[in-house]
Design a protein around this motif. Structure first.
Motif, mmCIF file in Angstrom:
data_model
loop_
_atom_site.group_PDB
_atom_site.id
_atom_site.type_symbol
_atom_site.label_atom_id
_atom_site.label_comp_id
_atom_site.label_asym_id
_atom_site.label_seq_id
_atom_site.Cartn_x
_atom_site.Cartn_y
_atom_site.Cartn_z
ATOM 1 N N GLN A 247 0.846 -1.198 0.000
ATOM 2 C CA GLN A 247 0.000 0.000 0.000
ATOM 3 C C GLN A 247 0.880 1.247 0.000
ATOM 4 O O GLN A 247 1.415 1.661 1.019
ATOM 5 C CB GLN A 247 -0.918 0.037 1.230
ATOM 6 C CG GLN A 247 -1.877 1.232 1.224
ATOM 7 C CD GLN A 247 -2.081 1.842 2.594
ATOM 8 O OE1 GLN A 247 -2.972 1.420 3.312
ATOM 9 N NE2 GLN A 247 -1.265 2.819 2.964
ATOM 10 N N PHE A 248 1.051 1.811 -1.196
ATOM 11 C CA PHE A 248 1.803 3.052 -1.363
ATOM 12 C C PHE A 248 0.886 4.114 -1.980
ATOM 13 O O PHE A 248 -0.324 3.946 -2.016
ATOM 14 C CB PHE A 248 3.030 2.818 -2.252
ATOM 15 C CG PHE A 248 4.151 2.092 -1.564
ATOM 16 C CD1 PHE A 248 5.088 2.789 -0.809
ATOM 17 C CD2 PHE A 248 4.281 0.712 -1.669
ATOM 18 C CE1 PHE A 248 6.124 2.127 -0.174
ATOM 19 C CE2 PHE A 248 5.313 0.036 -1.045
ATOM 20 C CZ PHE A 248 6.243 0.755 -0.295
ATOM 21 N N GLY A 249 1.472 5.193 -2.455
ATOM 22 C CA GLY A 249 0.716 6.221 -3.160
ATOM 23 C C GLY A 249 0.767 7.584 -2.517
ATOM 24 O O GLY A 249 0.873 8.612 -3.205
ATOM 25 N N HIS A 250 0.684 7.657 -1.197
ATOM 26 C CA HIS A 250 0.659 8.950 -0.511
ATOM 27 C C HIS A 250 1.895 9.789 -0.844
ATOM 28 O O HIS A 250 1.785 11.007 -1.041
ATOM 29 C CB HIS A 250 0.572 8.747 1.001
ATOM 30 C CG HIS A 250 -0.819 8.570 1.504
ATOM 31 N ND1 HIS A 250 -1.628 9.622 1.849
ATOM 32 C CD2 HIS A 250 -1.555 7.458 1.711
ATOM 33 C CE1 HIS A 250 -2.797 9.177 2.255
ATOM 34 N NE2 HIS A 250 -2.781 7.855 2.184
ATOM 35 N N ASN A 251 3.048 9.162 -0.872
ATOM 36 C CA ASN A 251 4.282 9.881 -1.142
ATOM 37 C C ASN A 251 4.703 9.775 -2.601
ATOM 38 O O ASN A 251 5.342 10.685 -3.129
ATOM 39 C CB ASN A 251 5.398 9.359 -0.240
ATOM 40 C CG ASN A 251 5.065 9.564 1.222
ATOM 41 O OD1 ASN A 251 4.835 10.678 1.667
ATOM 42 N ND2 ASN A 251 5.003 8.477 1.972
ATOM 43 N N ASP A 252 4.341 8.694 -3.273
ATOM 44 C CA ASP A 252 4.671 8.521 -4.686
ATOM 45 C C ASP A 252 4.079 9.647 -5.527
ATOM 46 O O ASP A 252 4.706 10.141 -6.461
ATOM 47 C CB ASP A 252 4.147 7.174 -5.179
ATOM 48 C CG ASP A 252 4.639 6.018 -4.342
ATOM 49 O OD1 ASP A 252 5.590 5.339 -4.751
ATOM 50 O OD2 ASP A 252 4.062 5.793 -3.254
ATOM 51 N N MET A 253 2.858 10.067 -5.168
ATOM 52 C CA MET A 253 2.167 11.083 -5.966
ATOM 53 C C MET A 253 2.801 12.469 -5.838
ATOM 54 O O MET A 253 2.462 13.381 -6.589
ATOM 55 C CB MET A 253 0.696 11.166 -5.553
ATOM 56 C CG MET A 253 0.457 11.600 -4.128
ATOM 57 S SD MET A 253 -1.294 11.912 -3.780
ATOM 58 C CE MET A 253 -1.574 13.417 -4.695
ATOM 59 N N LYS A 254 3.750 12.628 -4.905
ATOM 60 C CA LYS A 254 4.420 13.921 -4.734
ATOM 61 C C LYS A 254 5.534 14.142 -5.746
ATOM 62 O O LYS A 254 6.085 15.247 -5.832
ATOM 63 C CB LYS A 254 4.981 14.018 -3.317
ATOM 64 C CG LYS A 254 3.912 13.957 -2.229
ATOM 65 C CD LYS A 254 4.544 13.928 -0.835
ATOM 66 C CE LYS A 254 3.481 13.770 0.248
ATOM 67 N NZ LYS A 254 4.083 13.688 1.609
ATOM 68 N N SER A 255 5.878 13.120 -6.504
ATOM 69 C CA SER A 255 6.938 13.247 -7.499
ATOM 70 C C SER A 255 6.556 14.258 -8.570
ATOM 71 O O SER A 255 5.405 14.319 -9.013
ATOM 72 C CB SER A 255 7.221 11.889 -8.144
ATOM 73 O OG SER A 255 8.149 12.026 -9.205
ATOM 74 N N THR A 256 7.541 15.038 -9.011
ATOM 75 C CA THR A 256 7.315 16.027 -10.075
ATOM 76 C C THR A 256 7.823 15.532 -11.429
ATOM 77 O O THR A 256 7.762 16.264 -12.415
ATOM 78 C CB THR A 256 8.015 17.344 -9.715
ATOM 79 O OG1 THR A 256 9.427 17.104 -9.540
ATOM 80 C CG2 THR A 256 7.434 17.940 -8.441
ATOM 81 N N GLU A 257 8.326 14.306 -11.481
ATOM 82 C CA GLU A 257 8.807 13.759 -12.750
ATOM 83 C C GLU A 257 7.641 13.541 -13.719
ATOM 84 O O GLU A 257 6.550 13.124 -13.311
ATOM 85 C CB GLU A 257 9.544 12.438 -12.515
ATOM 86 C CG GLU A 257 10.786 12.557 -11.633
ATOM 87 C CD GLU A 257 11.867 13.399 -12.268
ATOM 88 O OE1 GLU A 257 11.977 13.377 -13.528
ATOM 89 O OE2 GLU A 257 12.592 14.079 -11.532
ATOM 90 N N SER A 258 7.882 13.794 -14.994
ATOM 91 C CA SER A 258 6.807 13.700 -15.990
ATOM 92 C C SER A 258 6.303 12.272 -16.169
ATOM 93 O O SER A 258 5.139 12.060 -16.528
ATOM 94 C CB SER A 258 7.292 14.247 -17.335
ATOM 95 O OG SER A 258 8.417 13.509 -17.789
ATOM 96 N N ASP A 259 7.158 11.304 -15.922
ATOM 97 C CA ASP A 259 6.768 9.895 -16.093
ATOM 98 C C ASP A 259 6.537 9.197 -14.755
ATOM 99 O O ASP A 259 6.597 7.969 -14.673
ATOM 100 C CB ASP A 259 7.833 9.147 -16.890
ATOM 101 C CG ASP A 259 9.188 9.117 -16.164
ATOM 102 O OD1 ASP A 259 9.372 9.912 -15.216
ATOM 103 O OD2 ASP A 259 10.052 8.312 -16.555
ATOM 104 N N ALA A 260 6.252 9.963 -13.708
ATOM 105 C CA ALA A 260 6.149 9.394 -12.354
ATOM 106 C C ALA A 260 5.042 8.349 -12.259
ATOM 107 O O ALA A 260 5.244 7.281 -11.667
ATOM 108 C CB ALA A 260 5.918 10.504 -11.333
#
Length: 415
Positions: A247-260
């Motif tokens: 269960q991830f997502g909370h912090n992954d969605m903070k990435s600013t990379e275009s292909d995140a």
């Protein structure tokens, strides 16, 4: 036998270990360790004075220092341990709750009348950061400080409750199916009140024939957990018959990379494949929802920018069991409403991290998800779990769980 009471001196708060088990505790090679305390000395058990403080030389004892009274530790090797406690008192009624390691709920509110005794067993997972070849999991500063008990060479038991009483304790190293958890602070073993997560409540609802190894950590995304060696650690241990709950997502969605987002989905696919390669069962879980009500105060607004949808799509593509925790937790918050739902969170200002009550309800959403996915893991759910409808949650006023004496002044955790 000693009756244990919170807020009394440490000598009256802790379980005693037998001295003859010290060598065995260090190596975990013995079939079992038997502990007793108080005036009685059952056959096969050896009583130890309750004022013994843990030392590296002895390998067992009560944790020293303010705020740690009531915590008993024994040095053991990495692995799963069945702990069996005999609860009760010859002359007084008792009410006992037991936590392990970092506030993992094991035994909840077991009551006995004076002269009556009952036995409870639970499984404690003990882990070390070693990866072999001199390498270790890259721990954060908080994991070396206030979370050190989650990674040390000790099995730590917290005795708690309104009027707790422990007569004997047996510890035995066991091999059994293990449920591994990887994720962020909404899933990890939170070290301090008032923060809590559903991962540290899961142990209360599974029978003592399956272990829970919670490798989730505050602030983690999939990418950071991969580079820190957290997945490598789990994959060095996981085997056929085990589970990996992701269960991830909370912090992954903070990435600013275009292909995140596509990178996130690709990582999920790879993790699913690797889990299956080890003969274990992957389970994908959408991020637990934030408390983000709409302007009308009726519905929770999706704040995950496609990341939870990516989990659903990978689950369909890879034919993986899915627990849609985003949806069920949102239903739970909506049932409480904007004026009451804050009680499910650690503070009035929080909209992400849960209180004891909140995590207790959220783990019930997870248990319902396990049943709905028809996982074999469902057969390990305890009999007193009668099912859960997040639209009809337990009332906050009816919830009661003893607070840990660990300090409540720690800074709020990162997601």
């Amino acid at each position: 036998m000693i009756r244990l009471f919170p807020r009394l001196p440490m000598a009256l708060l802790c379980v005693s270990l037998l001295t003859t088990a010290v060598t065995s505790a260090r190596t975990s090679s013995a079939p079992g360790l038997k502990f007793s305390f108080g005036a009685e000395n059952p056959s096969g058990y050896e009583r130890v004075l309750p004022d013994t403080t843990y030392t590296q030389e002895s390998g067992f004892g009560f944790e020293a220092g303010a705020g740690s009274a009531g915590f008993f530790s024994a040095r053991v090797s990495e692995g799963n341990y069945r702990v069996t406690v005999k609860l009760g008192h010859h002359q007084q009624s008792t009410d006992t709750t037991i936590y392990a390691e970092l506030r993992r709920l094991m035994v909840e509110g077991v009551k006995t009348e004076a002269g009556a005794f009952t036995t409870r067993s639970f499984i404690v997972n003990v882990r070390r950061p070693d990866l072999g070849g001199g390498r270790t999991v890259r721990l954060k500063d908080r994991e070396k400080g206030m979370e050190a008990w989650a990674w040390d060479d000790r099995l730590t038991i917290e005795i708690n409750g309104a009027h707790p009483g422990v007569a004997t304790m047996d510890i035995e190293k066991v091999t059994m199916p293990t449920v591994y958890l990887l994720g962020d602070s909404t899933m990890c073993d939170q070290p301090r009140e008032p923060f809590n997560s559903w991962g540290q409540m899961l142990t209360r609802f599974l029978r003592p024939d399956v272990a829970v190894a919670n490798h989730a950590e505050s602030g983690e995304a999939i990418a950071s957990s991969l580079t820190a060696g957290r997945f490598e650690k789990v994959f060095s241990l996981i085997t056929k018959g085990d589970y990996l709950l992701l269960q991830f997502g909370h912090n992954d969605m903070k990435s600013t990379e275009s292909d995140a987002l596509p990178t996130y989905a690709a990582a999920l696919r790879s993790i699913v494949d690797e889990t299956r390669r080890h003969g274990a069962t992957p389970v994908l879980i959408t991020s637990v929802s934030r408390r983000t009500f709409d302007d009308a105060g009726r519905r929770i607004v999706d704040s995950f920018r496609g990341y939870t949808q990516a989990v659903r799509e990978v689950a369909r593509e890879k034919n993986v069991a899915l627990i849609d925790l985003q949806m069920s937790s949102a239903t739970f918050y909506e049932a409480l409403g904007p004026e009451t739902s804050h009680l499910a969170f650690a503070t009035m200002q929080e909209g992400t991290h849960h209180s004891d009550y909140g995590s207790y309800e959220i783990v019930k959403c997870v248990l319902e998800g396990i049943r709905a996915a028809k996982l074999d893991l469902a057969k390990h759910i305890v009999a007193d779990f009668r099912g859960f409808d997040p639209a009809k949650p337990d009332l906050p006023a009816a919830f009661s769980l003893p607070k840990s004496p660990l300090a409540t002044t720690a800074p709020p955790p990162g997601s």
